[in-house]
Design a protein around this motif. Structure first.
Motif, PDB file in Angstrom:
ATOM      1  N   GLU A   9      39.000  29.882  41.829  1.00 56.10           N
ATOM      2  CA  GLU A   9      37.700  30.490  42.049  1.00 56.10           C
ATOM      3  C   GLU A   9      37.667  31.894  41.453  1.00 56.10           C
ATOM      4  O   GLU A   9      38.651  32.636  41.522  1.00 56.10           O
ATOM      5  N   ALA A  10      36.510  32.230  40.869  1.00 60.29           N
ATOM      6  CA  ALA A  10      36.334  33.542  40.234  1.00 60.29           C
ATOM      7  C   ALA A  10      35.074  34.180  40.794  1.00 60.29           C
ATOM      8  O   ALA A  10      33.989  34.057  40.211  1.00 60.29           O
ATOM      9  N   PRO A  11      35.178  34.848  41.940  1.00 63.23           N
ATOM     10  CA  PRO A  11      33.985  35.420  42.595  1.00 63.23           C
ATOM     11  C   PRO A  11      33.206  36.355  41.683  1.00 63.23           C
ATOM     12  O   PRO A  11      33.779  37.217  41.006  1.00 63.23           O
ATOM     13  N   GLY A  12      31.889  36.168  41.658  1.00 62.29           N
ATOM     14  CA  GLY A  12      31.017  37.014  40.870  1.00 62.29           C
ATOM     15  C   GLY A  12      30.841  36.574  39.440  1.00 62.29           C
ATOM     16  O   GLY A  12      29.949  37.068  38.742  1.00 62.29           O
ATOM     17  N   LEU A  13      31.675  35.653  38.976  1.00 66.99           N
ATOM     18  CA  LEU A  13      31.576  35.154  37.612  1.00 66.99           C
ATOM     19  C   LEU A  13      30.894  33.781  37.614  1.00 66.99           C
ATOM     20  O   LEU A  13      30.622  33.210  38.658  1.00 66.99           O
ATOM     21  N   SER A  92      39.441  41.659  38.598  1.00 66.67           N
ATOM     22  CA  SER A  92      39.653  41.243  39.980  1.00 66.67           C
ATOM     23  C   SER A  92      40.177  39.815  40.055  1.00 66.67           C
ATOM     24  O   SER A  92      41.070  39.505  40.856  1.00 66.67           O
ATOM     25  N   TRP A  93      39.632  38.937  39.212  1.00 66.72           N
ATOM     26  CA  TRP A  93      40.104  37.542  39.199  1.00 66.72           C
ATOM     27  C   TRP A  93      41.575  37.475  38.794  1.00 66.72           C
ATOM     28  O   TRP A  93      42.380  36.779  39.442  1.00 66.72           O
ATOM     29  N   ILE A  94      41.942  38.198  37.743  1.00 68.04           N
ATOM     30  CA  ILE A  94      43.329  38.184  37.291  1.00 68.04           C
ATOM     31  C   ILE A  94      44.269  38.706  38.380  1.00 68.04           C
ATOM     32  O   ILE A  94      45.292  38.081  38.715  1.00 68.04           O
ATOM     33  N   VAL A  95      43.935  39.853  38.954  1.00 72.21           N
ATOM     34  CA  VAL A  95      44.844  40.517  39.899  1.00 72.21           C
ATOM     35  C   VAL A  95      44.881  39.803  41.241  1.00 72.21           C
ATOM     36  O   VAL A  95      45.956  39.652  41.851  1.00 72.21           O
TER      37      VAL A  95
END
Length: 248
Positions: A9-13, A92-95
């Motif tokens: 999941e990638a919140p905001g994307l 944020s998604w990566i980290v």
């Protein structure tokens, strides 16, 4: 070769992000695709095969991720500051999603290498400088490290500054600079052939970045290839096979 694909999941994307892992053991390598690329591009362009000996020997595990450049740096319809803010969602998604997944898949292994070609090289460098605690080595192939040269327009603020190496690198100082000097190693690999030498191309940017890193005393290497070496996958395969064994 062992291969596993996951969706995170990638919140905001605008969609979940794909991560593909190649290998069974070894030092983790986080691979950013070229501009607007997907996680499978590295395999499709022969980059995984180029280091298959390292993967098979259990020296490295590649973790290839999606980009979200289409909604950030590559979206020319919005000003640069908004592109940078959208990039922060990717960060944020990566980290917060990808790095913990790597940790769960490779328990006890730390110090992730970052790498990528073209815009992927920008990501590799930027993530290493912003999160050197996670990414102490970056192998950057044919990158341009100044986002303001990418058809930029509009006013620039903190989001651009803190996500654009050409802006923040010259101003590094104090204890943080001391930390980076003792923690990071950056490889700037670039050719001197087609599509590398134009004014906003990889070669001028690599030279400018090399100059700043030298002035700041940050350990690095400018790995310049010949005048026949183009901004293209056949050369990137050779460069990766040359550089990656040094760090695993």
């Amino acid at each position: 070769m062992e291969r596993e694909q996951a969706e995170l999941e990638a919140p905001g994307l605008d969609r979940p992000g794909t991560v593909i892992r190649y290998g069974h053991f070894g030092r983790p390598v986080l691979v950013f695709p070229s501009e607007q690329g997907r996680a499978w591009d590295y395999e499709n362009n022969g980059m995984v095969d180029a280091v298959s000996d390292l993967i098979g020997a259990g020296r490295v595990k590649l973790y290839c991720v999606d980009s979200y450049d289409h909604v950030s740096w590559s979206d020319r319809s919005i000003q640069l500051e908004d592109r940078a803010r959208r990039h922060e969602l990717y960060e944020s998604w990566i980290v917060n999603q990808v790095v913990p997944a790597i940790g769960a898949d490779s328990p006890g292994v730390s110090d992730i290498i970052t790498t990528g070609c073209s815009l992927g090289a920008f990501h590799a460098l930027n993530f290493a400088f912003k999160r050197a605690d996670l990414f102490p080595v970056a192998i950057c192939q044919s990158g341009n490290y100044d986002a303001s040269s990418w058809h930029a327009w509009g006013e620039r603020g903190d989001a651009t500054y803190f996500n654009n190496p050409a802006d923040y690198l010259p101003n590094l100082s104090g204890e943080h600079l001391d930390y980076l000097r003792g923690r990071l190693f950056i490889v700037l690999t670039v050719g001197q052939g087609d599509w590398e030498t134009n004014p906003t191309g990889s070669l001028p940017s690599a030279r400018a970045t090399d100059k700043v890193l030298t002035e700041k005393g940050i350990p690095h290497e400018l790995d310049m290839w010949g005048y026949d070496v183009a901004h293209d996958w056949p050369w990137w395969r050779q460069q990766l096979a040359h550089q990656l064994p040094r760090f695993c």
